[in-house]
Design a protein around this motif. Sequence first.
Motif, PDB file in Angstrom:
ATOM      1  N   GLY A 126       0.815  -1.203   0.000  1.00 30.39           N
ATOM      2  CA  GLY A 126       0.000   0.000   0.000  1.00 30.39           C
ATOM      3  C   GLY A 126       0.854   1.260   0.000  1.00 30.39           C
ATOM      4  N   SER A 127       0.200   2.405  -0.051  1.00 29.79           N
ATOM      5  CA  SER A 127       0.918   3.679  -0.052  1.00 29.79           C
ATOM      6  C   SER A 127       1.429   3.974   1.350  1.00 29.79           C
ATOM      7  CB  SER A 127      -0.016   4.801  -0.507  1.00 29.79           C
ATOM      8  OG  SER A 127      -1.016   5.026   0.476  1.00 29.79           O
ATOM      9  N   ILE A 128       2.338   4.935   1.449  1.00 21.97           N
ATOM     10  CA  ILE A 128       2.893   5.293   2.747  1.00 21.97           C
ATOM     11  C   ILE A 128       1.809   5.853   3.663  1.00 21.97           C
ATOM     12  CG2 ILE A 128       3.578   7.600   1.982  1.00 21.97           C
ATOM     13  CD1 ILE A 128       5.426   5.291   4.464  1.00 21.97           C
ATOM     14  N   GLU A 129       0.851   6.599   3.089  1.00 21.97           N
ATOM     15  CA  GLU A 129      -0.264   7.110   3.909  1.00 21.97           C
ATOM     16  C   GLU A 129      -1.096   5.963   4.476  1.00 21.97           C
ATOM     17  OE1 GLU A 129       0.530  10.356   0.882  1.00 21.97           O
ATOM     18  OE2 GLU A 129       0.287   8.190   0.808  1.00 21.97           O
ATOM     19  N   GLU A 130      -1.334   4.943   3.657  1.00 25.20           N
ATOM     20  CA  GLU A 130      -2.120   3.796   4.106  1.00 25.20           C
ATOM     21  C   GLU A 130      -1.410   3.044   5.217  1.00 25.20           C
ATOM     22  OE1 GLU A 130      -4.493   2.699  -0.042  1.00 25.20           O
ATOM     23  OE2 GLU A 130      -2.539   1.790   0.373  1.00 25.20           O
ATOM     24  N   LEU A 131      -0.102   2.889   5.083  1.00 26.36           N
ATOM     25  CA  LEU A 131       0.662   2.189   6.111  1.00 26.36           C
ATOM     26  C   LEU A 131       0.562   2.902   7.455  1.00 26.36           C
ATOM     27  CD1 LEU A 131       3.935   1.179   4.215  1.00 26.36           C
ATOM     28  CD2 LEU A 131       2.220  -0.367   5.169  1.00 26.36           C
ATOM     29  N   TYR A 132       0.760   4.211   7.449  1.00 27.29           N
ATOM     30  CA  TYR A 132       0.696   4.967   8.701  1.00 27.29           C
ATOM     31  C   TYR A 132      -0.732   5.053   9.237  1.00 27.29           C
ATOM     32  CZ  TYR A 132       5.550   6.570   8.794  1.00 27.29           C
ATOM     33  OH  TYR A 132       6.926   6.634   8.878  1.00 27.29           O
ATOM     34  N   ALA A 133      -1.727   5.088   8.340  1.00 27.23           N
ATOM     35  CA  ALA A 133      -3.113   5.243   8.777  1.00 27.23           C
ATOM     36  C   ALA A 133      -3.690   3.958   9.372  1.00 27.23           C
ATOM     37  CB  ALA A 133      -3.981   5.714   7.612  1.00 27.23           C
ATOM     38  N   LYS A 134      -3.336   2.786   8.788  1.00 26.86           N
ATOM     39  CA  LYS A 134      -3.961   1.540   9.242  1.00 26.86           C
ATOM     40  C   LYS A 134      -3.190   0.854  10.363  1.00 26.86           C
ATOM     41  CE  LYS A 134      -1.846  -1.573   5.810  1.00 26.86           C
ATOM     42  NZ  LYS A 134      -2.100  -2.423   4.615  1.00 26.86           N
ATOM     43  N   GLY A 135      -1.945   1.271  10.598  1.00 27.94           N
ATOM     44  CA  GLY A 135      -1.146   0.641  11.644  1.00 27.94           C
ATOM     45  C   GLY A 135      -1.477   1.198  13.020  1.00 27.94           C
ATOM     46  N   GLU A 136      -1.042   0.497  14.040  1.00 23.36           N
ATOM     47  CA  GLU A 136      -1.263   0.921  15.420  1.00 23.36           C
ATOM     48  C   GLU A 136      -0.034   1.650  15.936  1.00 23.36           C
ATOM     49  OE1 GLU A 136      -2.685  -0.947  19.745  1.00 23.36           O
ATOM     50  OE2 GLU A 136      -2.222  -2.263  18.054  1.00 23.36           O
ATOM     51  N   LEU A 137      -0.248   2.707  16.703  1.00 23.99           N
ATOM     52  CA  LEU A 137       0.853   3.426  17.332  1.00 23.99           C
ATOM     53  C   LEU A 137       1.464   2.551  18.421  1.00 23.99           C
ATOM     54  CD1 LEU A 137       2.483   6.070  17.697  1.00 23.99           C
ATOM     55  CD2 LEU A 137       0.726   6.782  19.349  1.00 23.99           C
ATOM     56  N   VAL A 138       2.763   2.280  18.322  1.00 26.34           N
ATOM     57  CA  VAL A 138       3.431   1.377  19.269  1.00 26.34           C
ATOM     58  C   VAL A 138       4.736   2.002  19.751  1.00 26.34           C
ATOM     59  CG1 VAL A 138       2.445  -0.671  18.175  1.00 26.34           C
ATOM     60  CG2 VAL A 138       4.700   0.145  17.442  1.00 26.34           C
ATOM     61  N   PRO A 139       5.181   1.598  20.947  1.00 24.48           N
ATOM     62  CA  PRO A 139       6.466   2.096  21.437  1.00 24.48           C
ATOM     63  C   PRO A 139       7.621   1.263  20.895  1.00 24.48           C
ATOM     64  CG  PRO A 139       5.447   0.727  23.111  1.00 24.48           C
ATOM     65  CD  PRO A 139       4.479   0.777  21.946  1.00 24.48           C
ATOM     66  N   ALA A 140       8.711   1.941  20.559  1.00 20.87           N
ATOM     67  CA  ALA A 140       9.952   1.266  20.180  1.00 20.87           C
ATOM     68  C   ALA A 140      11.104   2.056  20.785  1.00 20.87           C
ATOM     69  CB  ALA A 140      10.093   1.182  18.664  1.00 20.87           C
ATOM     70  N   VAL A 141      12.198   1.386  21.045  1.00 20.63           N
ATOM     71  CA  VAL A 141      13.373   2.055  21.601  1.00 20.63           C
ATOM     72  C   VAL A 141      14.624   1.571  20.879  1.00 20.63           C
ATOM     73  CG1 VAL A 141      12.377   2.375  23.901  1.00 20.63           C
ATOM     74  CG2 VAL A 141      13.684   0.298  23.398  1.00 20.63           C
ATOM     75  N   VAL A 142      15.645   2.406  20.894  1.00 18.45           N
ATOM     76  CA  VAL A 142      16.946   1.979  20.391  1.00 18.45           C
ATOM     77  C   VAL A 142      17.514   0.995  21.406  1.00 18.45           C
ATOM     78  CG1 VAL A 142      19.304   2.691  19.844  1.00 18.45           C
ATOM     79  CG2 VAL A 142      17.367   4.110  19.138  1.00 18.45           C
TER      80      VAL A 142
END
Length: 223
Positions: A78-94
């Motif tokens: 999908g497009s980059i907008e679709e990826l960011y829109a349909k995904g869930e906000l999650v925590p990540a760390v280095v």
Amino acid sequence: MRRFEFPVDHSHAKSVNETLGDVRRLRWSSVITGLLFAALAVWLFTLAHPWSYVVGVVVAVIALTTLWMAYWAPRKVGSIEELYAKGELVPAVVAVPRPRGATLLALVNTAKPSADRPHYALVTRNIRTLPGHSLTHVGERVPSISVLSDRSNKSTSDTWQMVSPMPIAWGTRDPKVIRRATEQISGAEWKLLAKSIPLAEDVPRAENQQIPIAAADLPDNLR
């Protein structure tokens, strides 16, 4: 599911988003491989032997399948907008600084919509660049969007086989957007992830490269 909306910076994403880069590399690799198989099939047909016709048909099918993958891959993602829109906000760390990048450790709900409960797991992703963040600071908070998929359409599992975090910083240059995303993730989630950093090196050896988190170990807001 926790969504996060923000205006995606196309030029920025095109230059730094490694998810899009992976798709582009897969597409070009498929095109080149498909053309090589197609050339081999033509050569086999020109030999005009019974065996070469049989092998040529098989090789031609492989060529078509590979070329189809080049067409299908970007449409599946999908497009980059679709990826960011349909995904869930999650925590990540280095978690692990590398000579040419770093390894991110993320806490992601891997459950499919059909699952009767969440399935949280630790996953990792090796990255090369991360604008707006320090790749050398272990524990650096990197708000991300989860990218979920299966290796094939035949999977019947309640969880996704392929899980990866995609940093918000790959979609925007605005530090205010990244800060807002960071603040929407609870402190308990960040604390759990920071405590789990020593497990980052074990994730690639786990099944589906995921380490499940028991419900009892999750923050109250994720149970």
